[in-house]
Write a protein that holds these residues in place. Structure first.
Motif, mmCIF file in Angstrom:
data_model
loop_
_atom_site.group_PDB
_atom_site.id
_atom_site.type_symbol
_atom_site.label_atom_id
_atom_site.label_comp_id
_atom_site.label_asym_id
_atom_site.label_seq_id
_atom_site.Cartn_x
_atom_site.Cartn_y
_atom_site.Cartn_z
ATOM 1 N N GLN A 1 28.750 44.691 23.247
ATOM 2 C CA GLN A 1 29.680 44.312 24.301
ATOM 3 C C GLN A 1 29.910 42.809 24.386
ATOM 4 O OE1 GLN A 1 27.951 46.101 27.775
ATOM 5 N NE2 GLN A 1 28.664 48.148 27.247
ATOM 6 N N THR A 2 28.947 42.029 23.941
ATOM 7 C CA THR A 2 29.059 40.575 24.059
ATOM 8 C C THR A 2 30.048 40.039 23.035
ATOM 9 O OG1 THR A 2 26.770 40.436 24.780
ATOM 10 C CG2 THR A 2 27.745 38.418 23.950
ATOM 11 N N THR A 3 30.837 39.092 23.494
ATOM 12 C CA THR A 3 31.817 38.464 22.600
ATOM 13 C C THR A 3 31.418 37.016 22.294
ATOM 14 O OG1 THR A 3 33.156 37.832 24.514
ATOM 15 C CG2 THR A 3 33.716 39.910 23.409
ATOM 16 N N VAL A 4 30.166 36.695 22.542
ATOM 17 C CA VAL A 4 29.676 35.346 22.298
ATOM 18 C C VAL A 4 29.747 35.057 20.800
ATOM 19 C CG1 VAL A 4 27.622 33.864 22.449
ATOM 20 C CG2 VAL A 4 28.152 35.455 24.283
ATOM 21 N N ALA A 5 30.080 33.805 20.481
ATOM 22 C CA ALA A 5 30.127 33.409 19.066
ATOM 23 C C ALA A 5 28.753 33.643 18.439
ATOM 24 C CB ALA A 5 30.524 31.935 18.961
#
Length: 108
Positions: free
Chosen positions: A40-44
């Motif tokens: 779910q995380t869209t962190v680089a």
């Protein structure tokens, strides 16, 4: 351990201990906590983390297989050495060599 000149030395107990230690190491390695992927995380870097997690799992499996093979080989080698020692003792005792009649012992 003391030996005399009529002893054929081997120690299968040491080989079994080494093989057991390797097996225990594999069990510890494979029972370690498994990293989970965060979908779910869209962190680089999250995509790279997924690849690294997959690589770690694959590497763990490969290392475990190599260590288990080493453990099995130690068991086999110890058994083969013991059989060879038994054959040598028998051959020496049946020979006409001086002092062969006094008997040979295996260091077990």
């Amino acid at each position: 351990m003391a030996s005399n000149s009529n002893s054929i030395l081997h120690n299968t107990a040491i080989a079994r201990e080494a093989a057991t230690a390797l097996s225990d190491a594999v069990a510890s390695l494979t029972s370690s906590s498994i990293a989970t992927k965060d979908n779910q995380t869209t962190v680089a870097g999250n995509t790279n983390a997924h690849s690294v997690i997959d690589l770690a799992k694959s590497t763990e499996s490969q290392v475990a297989k190599v260590i288990m093979t080493m453990s099995e080989n130690i068991h086999k080698m110890a058994s083969e050495f013991q059989a060879l020692d038994e054959n040598m003792r028998s051959a020496i005792e049946k020979s006409n060599l001086p002092n062969a009649s006094t008997g040979f012992t295996l260091n077990e």
